[in-house]
Design an enzyme around this catalytic site. Sequence first.
Site, PDB file in Angstrom:
ATOM      1  CG  HIS A  77     -34.628  34.232  23.458  1.00  0.00           C
ATOM      2  ND1 HIS A  77     -35.902  33.903  23.075  1.00  0.00           N
ATOM      3  CD2 HIS A  77     -34.755  35.184  24.418  1.00  0.00           C
ATOM      4  CE1 HIS A  77     -36.773  34.622  23.773  1.00  0.00           C
ATOM      5  NE2 HIS A  77     -36.094  35.412  24.582  1.00  0.00           N
ATOM      6  CD  GLU A  79     -33.854  29.173  21.481  1.00  0.00           C
ATOM      7  OE1 GLU A  79     -34.938  28.623  21.708  1.00  0.00           O
ATOM      8  OE2 GLU A  79     -33.441  30.151  22.149  1.00  0.00           O
ATOM      9  CB  CYS A 105     -39.848  32.601  21.799  1.00  0.00           C
ATOM     10  SG  CYS A 105     -38.534  33.533  20.960  1.00  0.00           S
ATOM     11  CB  CYS A 108     -35.856  31.403  18.896  1.00  0.00           C
ATOM     12  SG  CYS A 108     -34.989  32.521  20.019  1.00  0.00           S
TER      13      CYS A 108
END
Length: 145
Positions: A77, A79, A105, A108
């Site tokens: 992801h 992040e 999410c 993260c």
Amino acid sequence: MRPGWDEYFMSIAYLVSQRSTCLRRKVGAVIVKDKHILATGYNGPPSGIRHCDETGCLREKLNVPSGQRHELCRGLHAEQNAIIQAALHGVALEGSIIYVTNQPCIICAKMLINAGIEEIIISDGYPDEMAAEFLEEAHIRIRKI
């Protein structure tokens, strides 16, 4: 920060998201402290691994709903990639703000908590209530602009 900075850094997150090769959602992240960009990230596979636009999307093939079964994705992801970029370059993130095109999410969220991020500014949501609960419990503010 003065008015306009949030929009400025979010526009950079959107620009960074254009590097993504994800077939489902392009996400960008910018980590900022004292109006200085510390790191950026977008969702995509680890270095040296083929991209989803080459291999196809397993999650799409299996009809996995958004927000579920993250382990079936080839990519990291945005992040995660921003945190890793900071780590590779020895940049401390404690006390910083992250601008992300979508709400993090749960995976993260846990990483952002431990990285010392103190505020998350998002442009769009994401179907992960547990992430929002963890961030609230950790006293990390999420703000949507």
